[in-house]
Design an enzyme around this catalytic site. Structure first.
Site, mmCIF file in Angstrom:
data_model
loop_
_atom_site.group_PDB
_atom_site.id
_atom_site.type_symbol
_atom_site.label_atom_id
_atom_site.label_comp_id
_atom_site.label_asym_id
_atom_site.label_seq_id
_atom_site.Cartn_x
_atom_site.Cartn_y
_atom_site.Cartn_z
ATOM 1 N N CYS A 77 0.863 -1.171 0.000
ATOM 2 C CA CYS A 77 0.000 0.000 0.000
ATOM 3 C C CYS A 77 0.906 1.230 0.000
ATOM 4 C CB CYS A 77 -0.905 -0.026 1.229
ATOM 5 S SG CYS A 77 -2.346 1.047 1.108
ATOM 6 N N CYS A 118 5.483 0.312 -7.305
ATOM 7 C CA CYS A 118 6.123 -0.841 -6.673
ATOM 8 C C CYS A 118 7.435 -1.161 -7.382
ATOM 9 C CB CYS A 118 5.202 -2.047 -6.752
ATOM 10 S SG CYS A 118 5.919 -3.533 -6.060
ATOM 11 N N CYS A 151 -3.719 -0.550 -3.321
ATOM 12 C CA CYS A 151 -4.047 0.814 -3.760
ATOM 13 C C CYS A 151 -3.313 1.086 -5.067
ATOM 14 C CB CYS A 151 -3.716 1.855 -2.693
ATOM 15 S SG CYS A 151 -1.974 2.211 -2.476
#
Length: 139
Positions: A8, A87, A80
């Site tokens: 997240c 990422c 999210c």
């Protein structure tokens, strides 16, 4: 035993809730980690809303995703859109990446009852997702 990373933005709310539910539903079938692209501390309302369903997040910490780059995860679940977009690339080429953008109750402003209701709604959405995940990938 499978290894799961939940991502997240700040590792404070949605990823912590998912971490709690995945640990609960998967039991000995998986080791669950959660992290963020930033750290914001574990949200006290996330802790309180999970306590209502007898899952204790009190000992959880908010961690950076960089701490886990060397772990060969089987699953990486982003909860999210910002985390999914930002990422880092993990060395494990076999990790199954999944994404679901849950609403962020920590951003809501208003009366306490409204905020609590938003946390409960997100909690139930994440619970359902985690139950389905365990049934599909771990059973």
């Amino acid at each position: 035993m499978k290894s799961i990373l939940v991502l997240c933005t700040g590792n404070s709310c949605r990823s912590q809730i998912a971490h709690g539910f995945l640990t609960h539903y998967a039991g000995a079938k998986a080791v669950v980690y959660s992290a963020g692209i930033e750290t914001h501390g574990v949200n006290p309302r996330a802790i309180a809303t999970m306590k209502e369903v007898a899952i204790d997040l009190q000992g959880h910490s908010s961690n950076l995703v960089d701490e886990y780059l060397e772990i060969p995860f089987d699953f990486i679940i982003s909860v999210c859109d910002l985390a999914a977009e930002n990422c880092p690339v993990f060395p494990s080429k076999t990790a199954i990446r999944l994404h679901h953008n849950f609403s962020d109750p920590s951003k809501l402003q208003g009366r306490e009852e409204e905020i609590q209701a938003a946390f409960r709604k997100t909690r139930e959405e994440i619970s359902s997702y985690c139950q389905d995940f365990v049934a599909k990938y771990l059973d």
